[in-house]
Design a protein around this motif. Structure first.
Motif, PDB file in Angstrom:
ATOM      1  N   THR A 160       3.825-143.255 -41.138  1.00  0.00           N
ATOM      2  CA  THR A 160       4.170-142.162 -40.557  1.00  0.00           C
ATOM      3  C   THR A 160       3.506-140.927 -41.266  1.00  0.00           C
ATOM      4  O   THR A 160       3.242-141.090 -42.446  1.00  0.00           O
ATOM      5  CB  THR A 160       5.745-141.774 -40.665  1.00  0.00           C
ATOM      6  N   TRP A 161       3.106-139.777 -40.672  1.00  0.00           N
ATOM      7  CA  TRP A 161       2.266-138.764 -41.235  1.00  0.00           C
ATOM      8  C   TRP A 161       2.424-137.324 -40.404  1.00  0.00           C
ATOM      9  O   TRP A 161       2.981-137.349 -39.162  1.00  0.00           O
ATOM     10  CB  TRP A 161       0.890-139.120 -41.546  1.00  0.00           C
ATOM     11  N   LYS A 162       2.017-136.322 -41.006  1.00  0.00           N
ATOM     12  CA  LYS A 162       1.919-135.307 -40.032  1.00  0.00           C
ATOM     13  C   LYS A 162       0.223-134.774 -40.129  1.00  0.00           C
ATOM     14  O   LYS A 162      -0.214-134.994 -41.228  1.00  0.00           O
ATOM     15  CB  LYS A 162       2.603-134.001 -40.842  1.00  0.00           C
ATOM     16  N   MET A 163      -0.092-133.771 -39.287  1.00  0.00           N
ATOM     17  CA  MET A 163      -1.344-133.212 -39.650  1.00  0.00           C
ATOM     18  C   MET A 163      -1.229-131.825 -38.904  1.00  0.00           C
ATOM     19  O   MET A 163      -0.282-131.685 -37.709  1.00  0.00           O
ATOM     20  CB  MET A 163      -2.316-134.027 -38.590  1.00  0.00           C
ATOM     21  N   GLU A 164      -1.989-130.758 -39.308  1.00  0.00           N
ATOM     22  CA  GLU A 164      -1.832-129.606 -38.727  1.00  0.00           C
ATOM     23  C   GLU A 164      -3.309-129.266 -37.969  1.00  0.00           C
ATOM     24  O   GLU A 164      -4.091-128.989 -38.349  1.00  0.00           O
ATOM     25  CB  GLU A 164      -1.709-128.483 -39.796  1.00  0.00           C
ATOM     26  N   MET A 165      -3.045-129.502 -36.450  1.00  0.00           N
ATOM     27  CA  MET A 165      -4.272-129.310 -35.912  1.00  0.00           C
ATOM     28  C   MET A 165      -4.453-127.457 -35.586  1.00  0.00           C
ATOM     29  O   MET A 165      -3.510-126.862 -35.497  1.00  0.00           O
ATOM     30  CB  MET A 165      -3.907-129.688 -34.551  1.00  0.00           C
ATOM     31  N   LYS A 166      -5.849-127.230 -35.688  1.00  0.00           N
ATOM     32  CA  LYS A 166      -6.148-125.888 -35.417  1.00  0.00           C
ATOM     33  C   LYS A 166      -6.966-125.399 -34.212  1.00  0.00           C
ATOM     34  O   LYS A 166      -6.870-124.288 -33.661  1.00  0.00           O
ATOM     35  CB  LYS A 166      -7.000-125.472 -36.515  1.00  0.00           C
ATOM     36  N   VAL A 167      -7.554-126.363 -33.706  1.00  0.00           N
ATOM     37  CA  VAL A 167      -8.481-126.477 -32.332  1.00  0.00           C
ATOM     38  C   VAL A 167      -8.021-127.603 -31.527  1.00  0.00           C
ATOM     39  O   VAL A 167      -7.728-128.628 -31.957  1.00  0.00           O
ATOM     40  CB  VAL A 167      -9.901-126.774 -32.820  1.00  0.00           C
ATOM     41  N   PRO A 168      -7.628-127.285 -30.141  1.00  0.00           N
ATOM     42  CA  PRO A 168      -8.026-125.843 -29.508  1.00  0.00           C
ATOM     43  C   PRO A 168      -6.671-125.007 -29.800  1.00  0.00           C
ATOM     44  O   PRO A 168      -6.766-123.784 -29.264  1.00  0.00           O
ATOM     45  CB  PRO A 168      -7.929-126.296 -28.043  1.00  0.00           C
ATOM     46  N   MET A 169      -5.519-125.032 -30.212  1.00  0.00           N
ATOM     47  CA  MET A 169      -4.558-124.283 -30.719  1.00  0.00           C
ATOM     48  C   MET A 169      -3.757-124.883 -31.687  1.00  0.00           C
ATOM     49  O   MET A 169      -3.880-126.180 -31.927  1.00  0.00           O
ATOM     50  CB  MET A 169      -3.675-124.472 -29.330  1.00  0.00           C
ATOM     51  N   PRO A 170      -2.900-124.216 -32.662  1.00  0.00           N
ATOM     52  CA  PRO A 170      -2.524-124.364 -33.866  1.00  0.00           C
ATOM     53  C   PRO A 170      -1.074-125.217 -33.498  1.00  0.00           C
ATOM     54  O   PRO A 170      -0.453-124.887 -32.415  1.00  0.00           O
ATOM     55  CB  PRO A 170      -1.849-123.041 -34.524  1.00  0.00           C
ATOM     56  N   MET A 171      -0.766-126.551 -34.059  1.00  0.00           N
ATOM     57  CA  MET A 171       0.100-127.116 -33.582  1.00  0.00           C
ATOM     58  C   MET A 171       0.274-128.412 -35.014  1.00  0.00           C
ATOM     59  O   MET A 171      -0.456-128.823 -35.133  1.00  0.00           O
ATOM     60  CB  MET A 171      -0.333-127.998 -32.361  1.00  0.00           C
ATOM     61  N   THR A 172       1.532-128.729 -35.146  1.00  0.00           N
ATOM     62  CA  THR A 172       1.782-129.702 -36.028  1.00  0.00           C
ATOM     63  C   THR A 172       1.973-130.930 -35.187  1.00  0.00           C
ATOM     64  O   THR A 172       2.762-131.105 -34.150  1.00  0.00           O
ATOM     65  CB  THR A 172       3.155-129.540 -36.611  1.00  0.00           C
ATOM     66  N   LEU A 173       1.075-131.927 -35.693  1.00  0.00           N
ATOM     67  CA  LEU A 173       1.107-133.257 -34.923  1.00  0.00           C
ATOM     68  C   LEU A 173       1.775-134.347 -35.813  1.00  0.00           C
ATOM     69  O   LEU A 173       1.637-134.304 -37.193  1.00  0.00           O
ATOM     70  CB  LEU A 173      -0.289-133.800 -34.744  1.00  0.00           C
ATOM     71  N   LYS A 174       2.645-135.140 -35.244  1.00  0.00           N
ATOM     72  CA  LYS A 174       3.419-136.184 -35.989  1.00  0.00           C
ATOM     73  C   LYS A 174       2.966-137.530 -35.389  1.00  0.00           C
ATOM     74  O   LYS A 174       3.068-137.857 -34.270  1.00  0.00           O
ATOM     75  CB  LYS A 174       4.900-136.028 -35.829  1.00  0.00           C
ATOM     76  N   GLY A 175       2.239-138.231 -36.506  1.00  0.00           N
ATOM     77  CA  GLY A 175       1.924-139.589 -36.086  1.00  0.00           C
ATOM     78  C   GLY A 175       2.648-140.654 -36.546  1.00  0.00           C
ATOM     79  O   GLY A 175       3.447-140.600 -37.645  1.00  0.00           O
ATOM     80  N   THR A 176       2.611-141.800 -35.877  1.00  0.00           N
ATOM     81  CA  THR A 176       3.328-143.065 -36.417  1.00  0.00           C
ATOM     82  C   THR A 176       2.569-144.297 -36.065  1.00  0.00           C
ATOM     83  O   THR A 176       1.943-144.124 -34.610  1.00  0.00           O
ATOM     84  CB  THR A 176       4.939-143.106 -35.891  1.00  0.00           C
TER      85      THR A 176
END
Length: 99
Positions: free
Chosen positions: A55-71
Motif C-alpha cells: 500500500t502507498w500514496k502518491m501526490e499527482m500534479k498533472v493533469p490536476m493535483p490529487m492524492t492517489l492511494k495504491g494497493t
C-alpha cells in the motif's frame, strides 16, 4: 520474494491506459520509490508491506493535483492492484517485473 527493482505497469485511467515504470526499494516492512510515466513522475509515500500486499500514496500534479492511494498484490514477477483517485474511483493497475 523481492519487490525491489523496476516494474512495467499499466493503469486503466479515464484518459486511457497509462504506462509507467514503478521503481521500488524496500527497507524492512516499508518501501520507497518512484512511479514515472508520460505524465511525469510521482514519489511513493508511506509505502507499507504486509505479506505480499503493498500500500502507498502518491501526490499527482498533472493533469490536476490529487492524492492517489495504491494497493497491489505481488505474485512472483506479477503485480495486480488498483489506484484510488478520489472522486474518479479505483483504477485497475497491473505490472510485470523487469528482468
Amino acid at each position: 520474494m523481492s519487490i525491489d527493482g523496476k516494474w512495467d505497469c499499466i493503469t486503466k485511467t479515464p484518459m486511457g491506459d497509462q504506462k509507467s515504470v514503478l521503481t521500488l526499494t524496500t527497507n524492512g516492512n516499508t518501501f520507497t520509490g518512484v512511479n514515472a510515466g508520460a505524465m511525469g513522475s510521482m514519489d511513493i509515500e508511506e509505502g507499507q508491506i504486509d505479506g505480499n500486499t503493498l500500500t502507498w500514496k502518491m501526490e499527482m500534479k498533472v493533469p490536476m493535483p490529487m492524492t492517489l492511494k495504491g494497493t497491489a498484490t505481488i505474485d512472483g514477477d506479477t503485480l495486480t492492484g488498483s489506484v484510488n483517485a478520489g472522486a474518479f474511483g479505483n483504477m485497475a493497475m497491473t505490472g510485470t517485473k523487469q528482468a
